[in-house]
Design a protein around this motif. Sequence first.
Motif, PDB file in Angstrom:
ATOM      1  N   TYR A  55      -4.955 -21.874 -28.204  1.00 36.03           N
ATOM      2  CA  TYR A  55      -5.537 -22.176 -26.894  1.00 36.03           C
ATOM      3  C   TYR A  55      -7.040 -21.955 -26.959  1.00 36.03           C
ATOM      4  O   TYR A  55      -7.503 -20.864 -27.293  1.00 36.03           O
ATOM      5  CB  TYR A  55      -4.897 -21.285 -25.822  1.00 36.03           C
ATOM      6  CG  TYR A  55      -5.646 -21.249 -24.509  1.00 36.03           C
ATOM      7  CD1 TYR A  55      -5.996 -22.438 -23.864  1.00 36.03           C
ATOM      8  CD2 TYR A  55      -6.007 -20.042 -23.907  1.00 36.03           C
ATOM      9  CE1 TYR A  55      -6.696 -22.410 -22.665  1.00 36.03           C
ATOM     10  CE2 TYR A  55      -6.684 -19.998 -22.709  1.00 36.03           C
ATOM     11  CZ  TYR A  55      -7.036 -21.193 -22.085  1.00 36.03           C
ATOM     12  OH  TYR A  55      -7.724 -21.167 -20.900  1.00 36.03           O
ATOM     13  N   ILE A  56      -7.788 -23.015 -26.655  1.00 37.31           N
ATOM     14  CA  ILE A  56      -9.244 -22.975 -26.686  1.00 37.31           C
ATOM     15  C   ILE A  56      -9.769 -23.352 -25.305  1.00 37.31           C
ATOM     16  O   ILE A  56      -9.342 -24.356 -24.726  1.00 37.31           O
ATOM     17  CB  ILE A  56      -9.800 -23.924 -27.761  1.00 37.31           C
ATOM     18  CG1 ILE A  56      -9.351 -23.435 -29.152  1.00 37.31           C
ATOM     19  CG2 ILE A  56     -11.322 -24.011 -27.699  1.00 37.31           C
ATOM     20  CD1 ILE A  56      -9.751 -24.337 -30.300  1.00 37.31           C
ATOM     21  N   TYR A  65       5.518 -26.304 -22.021  1.00 40.46           N
ATOM     22  CA  TYR A  65       4.769 -26.629 -23.238  1.00 40.46           C
ATOM     23  C   TYR A  65       3.942 -25.465 -23.788  1.00 40.46           C
ATOM     24  O   TYR A  65       3.920 -25.240 -25.009  1.00 40.46           O
ATOM     25  CB  TYR A  65       3.838 -27.817 -22.960  1.00 40.46           C
ATOM     26  CG  TYR A  65       3.083 -28.323 -24.174  1.00 40.46           C
ATOM     27  CD1 TYR A  65       3.666 -29.237 -25.040  1.00 40.46           C
ATOM     28  CD2 TYR A  65       1.779 -27.897 -24.436  1.00 40.46           C
ATOM     29  CE1 TYR A  65       2.973 -29.724 -26.151  1.00 40.46           C
ATOM     30  CE2 TYR A  65       1.082 -28.368 -25.539  1.00 40.46           C
ATOM     31  CZ  TYR A  65       1.688 -29.286 -26.392  1.00 40.46           C
ATOM     32  OH  TYR A  65       0.994 -29.749 -27.491  1.00 40.46           O
ATOM     33  N   PHE A  66       3.267 -24.748 -22.932  1.00 42.11           N
ATOM     34  CA  PHE A  66       2.281 -23.775 -23.414  1.00 42.11           C
ATOM     35  C   PHE A  66       2.869 -22.735 -24.378  1.00 42.11           C
ATOM     36  O   PHE A  66       2.236 -22.434 -25.403  1.00 42.11           O
ATOM     37  CB  PHE A  66       1.583 -23.074 -22.243  1.00 42.11           C
ATOM     38  CG  PHE A  66       0.372 -22.300 -22.672  1.00 42.11           C
ATOM     39  CD1 PHE A  66      -0.878 -22.907 -22.732  1.00 42.11           C
ATOM     40  CD2 PHE A  66       0.465 -20.958 -23.046  1.00 42.11           C
ATOM     41  CE1 PHE A  66      -2.011 -22.205 -23.150  1.00 42.11           C
ATOM     42  CE2 PHE A  66      -0.649 -20.248 -23.463  1.00 42.11           C
ATOM     43  CZ  PHE A  66      -1.883 -20.879 -23.517  1.00 42.11           C
ATOM     44  N   PRO A  67       4.052 -22.188 -24.113  1.00 40.17           N
ATOM     45  CA  PRO A  67       4.600 -21.213 -25.066  1.00 40.17           C
ATOM     46  C   PRO A  67       4.795 -21.786 -26.473  1.00 40.17           C
ATOM     47  O   PRO A  67       4.815 -21.027 -27.449  1.00 40.17           O
ATOM     48  CB  PRO A  67       5.947 -20.832 -24.439  1.00 40.17           C
ATOM     49  CG  PRO A  67       5.756 -21.091 -22.976  1.00 40.17           C
ATOM     50  CD  PRO A  67       4.896 -22.318 -22.914  1.00 40.17           C
ATOM     51  N   LYS A  68       4.895 -23.090 -26.569  1.00 35.38           N
ATOM     52  CA  LYS A  68       5.092 -23.731 -27.877  1.00 35.38           C
ATOM     53  C   LYS A  68       3.810 -23.767 -28.704  1.00 35.38           C
ATOM     54  O   LYS A  68       3.831 -24.193 -29.861  1.00 35.38           O
ATOM     55  CB  LYS A  68       5.635 -25.146 -27.679  1.00 35.38           C
ATOM     56  CG  LYS A  68       6.998 -25.155 -27.006  1.00 35.38           C
ATOM     57  CD  LYS A  68       7.438 -26.546 -26.584  1.00 35.38           C
ATOM     58  CE  LYS A  68       8.751 -26.478 -25.814  1.00 35.38           C
ATOM     59  NZ  LYS A  68       9.150 -27.796 -25.267  1.00 35.38           N
ATOM     60  N   THR A  69       2.695 -23.314 -28.102  1.00 36.94           N
ATOM     61  CA  THR A  69       1.440 -23.245 -28.852  1.00 36.94           C
ATOM     62  C   THR A  69       1.253 -21.876 -29.511  1.00 36.94           C
ATOM     63  O   THR A  69       0.235 -21.645 -30.169  1.00 36.94           O
ATOM     64  CB  THR A  69       0.223 -23.513 -27.936  1.00 36.94           C
ATOM     65  OG1 THR A  69       0.055 -22.416 -27.015  1.00 36.94           O
ATOM     66  CG2 THR A  69       0.383 -24.809 -27.166  1.00 36.94           C
ATOM     67  N   LYS A  70       2.223 -20.989 -29.367  1.00 34.99           N
ATOM     68  CA  LYS A  70       2.083 -19.654 -29.962  1.00 34.99           C
ATOM     69  C   LYS A  70       2.039 -19.756 -31.477  1.00 34.99           C
ATOM     70  O   LYS A  70       2.857 -20.439 -32.099  1.00 34.99           O
ATOM     71  CB  LYS A  70       3.234 -18.742 -29.528  1.00 34.99           C
ATOM     72  CG  LYS A  70       3.006 -17.285 -29.905  1.00 34.99           C
ATOM     73  CD  LYS A  70       3.967 -16.357 -29.180  1.00 34.99           C
ATOM     74  CE  LYS A  70       3.605 -14.893 -29.463  1.00 34.99           C
ATOM     75  NZ  LYS A  70       4.465 -13.951 -28.722  1.00 34.99           N
TER      76      LYS A  70
END
Length: 269
Positions: A242-243, A138-143
């Motif tokens: 990302y916060i 999931y995290f890479p999709k927040t780029k």
Amino acid sequence: MDRLEDPVITHPGMYVPTPKVLFMMADYGHDPTETAVPYTAFKEAKYDIKFATENGKPPRCDKKMLEGFTQKLLGAKKEVISQYKKMIISEEVRHPLAWSDPDFSLDPFDLVIFPGGHDKGVRQIIDSPIVHKLVVDYFPKTKKPSKKVVGAVCHGVMVLSESKDAAGRSVIRDCDTTALPAKFEQAAYWGTRAVLGDYYKTYGHGSENVEDSVKKVLADPAQFKAELNPGPFYVEDKQYNYISARYPVDAELFAEEIIKTIESFHKIA
């Protein structure tokens, strides 16, 4: 899980389709302030909220922060306890999803939150290979310019730092981040050790500080922002949505900044 059709209009000039929010949690041990304050803020913003625990068991936050002398000494404020009591009887908490379900995915969610907490129970999520795999996906999709967001507070940042790809690189390797500063952790630990033992060391006496655990996975230790001013503080990464925040005092500002970020995706020119 389809997106709700009704939009949320937060104030003139801002249009926000109802975001789907997920709180990823252990069964027990998260900090009530770092959970209930963001939950209340997102609820007031009319977001669609879900919780997930390993097997779908309703989560409960750390009792030490909610009652007795530990609450009075270092725990949640009275207003936060009130928010927490409302949260735990909500439909969202009473009927959580199971992040160990083979069909479970973070993809349907616009915002994924990882609260912190000192109790050793939070190791259930920090150490979970299942969660690590979900986060790596999931995290890479927040780029940026993505409209997906990840938020993490205190020990919640360790869920991200411990989520590593096949090459052993953490998902936050290239991010600016904060987490519980070592000086805060050490002050709380040594200041309460005579009464609480190793409570403030989630992995036990002698284990490394949260700050050190996070720093060592970053491309450059300078990416870790260890602000020691006790007032509210947060860090927003430049490359990813990302916060991060450090500890309970930051919770309200943390939630506010996440809401601002989500609203910014849908500004009307």
